[in-house]
Design a protein around this motif. Structure first.
Motif, PDB file in Angstrom:
ATOM      1  N   ARG A 149       0.835  -1.202   0.000  1.00  0.00           N
ATOM      2  CA  ARG A 149       0.000   0.000   0.000  1.00  0.00           C
ATOM      3  C   ARG A 149       0.869   1.251   0.000  1.00  0.00           C
ATOM      4  O   ARG A 149       0.618   2.194  -0.754  1.00  0.00           O
ATOM      5  CB  ARG A 149      -0.939  -0.022   1.194  1.00  0.00           C
ATOM      6  CG  ARG A 149      -1.867   1.183   1.270  1.00  0.00           C
ATOM      7  CD  ARG A 149      -2.808   1.089   2.449  1.00  0.00           C
ATOM      8  NE  ARG A 149      -2.052   0.876   3.675  1.00  0.00           N
ATOM      9  CZ  ARG A 149      -2.464   0.141   4.710  1.00  0.00           C
ATOM     10  NH1 ARG A 149      -3.620  -0.446   4.677  1.00  0.00           N
ATOM     11  NH2 ARG A 149      -1.728   0.011   5.781  1.00  0.00           N
ATOM     12  N   GLN A 150       1.912   1.261   0.819  1.00  0.00           N
ATOM     13  CA  GLN A 150       2.813   2.412   0.895  1.00  0.00           C
ATOM     14  C   GLN A 150       3.572   2.595  -0.420  1.00  0.00           C
ATOM     15  O   GLN A 150       3.763   3.719  -0.875  1.00  0.00           O
ATOM     16  CB  GLN A 150       3.793   2.255   2.062  1.00  0.00           C
ATOM     17  CG  GLN A 150       4.726   3.432   2.236  1.00  0.00           C
ATOM     18  CD  GLN A 150       4.002   4.722   2.582  1.00  0.00           C
ATOM     19  OE1 GLN A 150       2.979   4.710   3.247  1.00  0.00           O
ATOM     20  NE2 GLN A 150       4.535   5.828   2.113  1.00  0.00           N
ATOM     21  N   ASP A 151       4.007   1.508  -1.026  1.00  0.00           N
ATOM     22  CA  ASP A 151       4.706   1.590  -2.310  1.00  0.00           C
ATOM     23  C   ASP A 151       3.814   2.239  -3.371  1.00  0.00           C
ATOM     24  O   ASP A 151       4.262   3.118  -4.115  1.00  0.00           O
ATOM     25  CB  ASP A 151       5.131   0.206  -2.792  1.00  0.00           C
ATOM     26  CG  ASP A 151       6.256  -0.403  -1.980  1.00  0.00           C
ATOM     27  OD1 ASP A 151       6.916   0.320  -1.200  1.00  0.00           O
ATOM     28  OD2 ASP A 151       6.473  -1.629  -2.129  1.00  0.00           O
ATOM     29  N   ILE A 152       2.571   1.804  -3.443  1.00  0.00           N
ATOM     30  CA  ILE A 152       1.638   2.366  -4.432  1.00  0.00           C
ATOM     31  C   ILE A 152       1.325   3.822  -4.092  1.00  0.00           C
ATOM     32  O   ILE A 152       1.230   4.665  -4.989  1.00  0.00           O
ATOM     33  CB  ILE A 152       0.352   1.515  -4.523  1.00  0.00           C
ATOM     34  CG1 ILE A 152       0.662   0.146  -5.131  1.00  0.00           C
ATOM     35  CG2 ILE A 152      -0.739   2.241  -5.313  1.00  0.00           C
ATOM     36  CD1 ILE A 152       1.085   0.151  -6.594  1.00  0.00           C
ATOM     37  N   GLY A 190       5.216  -0.203 -14.706  1.00  0.00           N
ATOM     38  CA  GLY A 190       6.232  -1.172 -14.297  1.00  0.00           C
ATOM     39  C   GLY A 190       6.470  -1.126 -12.797  1.00  0.00           C
ATOM     40  O   GLY A 190       6.579  -2.169 -12.139  1.00  0.00           O
ATOM     41  N   ALA A 191       6.540   0.089 -12.257  1.00  0.00           N
ATOM     42  CA  ALA A 191       6.724   0.236 -10.805  1.00  0.00           C
ATOM     43  C   ALA A 191       5.493  -0.284 -10.056  1.00  0.00           C
ATOM     44  O   ALA A 191       5.622  -0.904  -8.997  1.00  0.00           O
ATOM     45  CB  ALA A 191       7.001   1.692 -10.457  1.00  0.00           C
ATOM     46  N   ALA A 192       4.308  -0.040 -10.609  1.00  0.00           N
ATOM     47  CA  ALA A 192       3.081  -0.543  -9.977  1.00  0.00           C
ATOM     48  C   ALA A 192       3.071  -2.071  -9.982  1.00  0.00           C
ATOM     49  O   ALA A 192       2.738  -2.706  -8.971  1.00  0.00           O
ATOM     50  CB  ALA A 192       1.848   0.006 -10.695  1.00  0.00           C
ATOM     51  N   ALA A 193       3.449  -2.668 -11.105  1.00  0.00           N
ATOM     52  CA  ALA A 193       3.494  -4.132 -11.188  1.00  0.00           C
ATOM     53  C   ALA A 193       4.507  -4.699 -10.189  1.00  0.00           C
ATOM     54  O   ALA A 193       4.241  -5.708  -9.531  1.00  0.00           O
ATOM     55  CB  ALA A 193       3.832  -4.575 -12.605  1.00  0.00           C
ATOM     56  N   THR A 194       5.639  -4.041 -10.059  1.00  0.00           N
ATOM     57  CA  THR A 194       6.647  -4.488  -9.106  1.00  0.00           C
ATOM     58  C   THR A 194       6.114  -4.415  -7.680  1.00  0.00           C
ATOM     59  O   THR A 194       6.318  -5.332  -6.885  1.00  0.00           O
ATOM     60  CB  THR A 194       7.924  -3.640  -9.255  1.00  0.00           C
ATOM     61  OG1 THR A 194       8.434  -3.822 -10.585  1.00  0.00           O
ATOM     62  CG2 THR A 194       8.978  -4.034  -8.240  1.00  0.00           C
ATOM     63  N   ALA A 195       5.408  -3.329  -7.370  1.00  0.00           N
ATOM     64  CA  ALA A 195       4.838  -3.170  -6.020  1.00  0.00           C
ATOM     65  C   ALA A 195       3.802  -4.251  -5.718  1.00  0.00           C
ATOM     66  O   ALA A 195       3.685  -4.710  -4.583  1.00  0.00           O
ATOM     67  CB  ALA A 195       4.220  -1.785  -5.873  1.00  0.00           C
TER      68      ALA A 195
END
Length: 138
Positions: free
Chosen positions: A4-7, A85-90
């Motif tokens: 959640r924090q990453d997103i 890409g960052a969302a998929a990684t998170a």
């Protein structure tokens, strides 16, 4: 740091970049954002009904959400690709989760997440959906 924090941090950065004109979304970015937002809304239920489905169903929905992000990633380049890409990684930890027992103990490294982790992942998806909805009209 949790999903959640990453997103949340990713969404804040995207919103800042757009507000500061560091990222000016293209027409294709708007289209992709609207499509992914709709896909996410279709697979992850509203917060008040999230606790009702069994964990197998919840996990399936989370994986579908990740798949929607990954598929959209294949159709874009530049800032939108970096964002997705960052969302998929998170969201990638859901790929290692399991919702069924492992009678023989062999799970290829899959783990049973706590119910709170499902809720956190679902909240992350809702935040991502909200950001993409706004991005679609930015």
């Amino acid at each position: 740091m949790g999903m959640r924090q990453d997103i949340e941090e990713l969404a804040e950065e995207a919103e800042w970049q757009i507000r500061e004109h560091k990222w000016v979304p293209s027409a294709n970015d708007h289209t992709v954002a609207a499509s992914v937002a709709a896909d996410l809304g279709a697979v992850v239920s509203a917060p008040q009904s999230q606790r009702e489905p069994p964990v197998v169903t919840r996990l399936g929905h989370l994986r579908e959400a990740l798949a929607a992000v990954a598929i959209a990633l294949a159709r874009v380049h530049g800032p939108m690709a970096w964002f997705l890409g960052a969302a998929a990684t998170a969201l990638a930890p859901v790929l290692r989760w399991r919702a069924v027992p492992a009678p023989h103990g062999h799970t290829f490294g899959a783990v049973s997440p706590a119910l709170q982790q499902y809720a956190e992942a679902e909240e992350a998806i809702h935040r991502l959906q909200d950001t993409l909805t706004r991005l679609a009209t930015a």
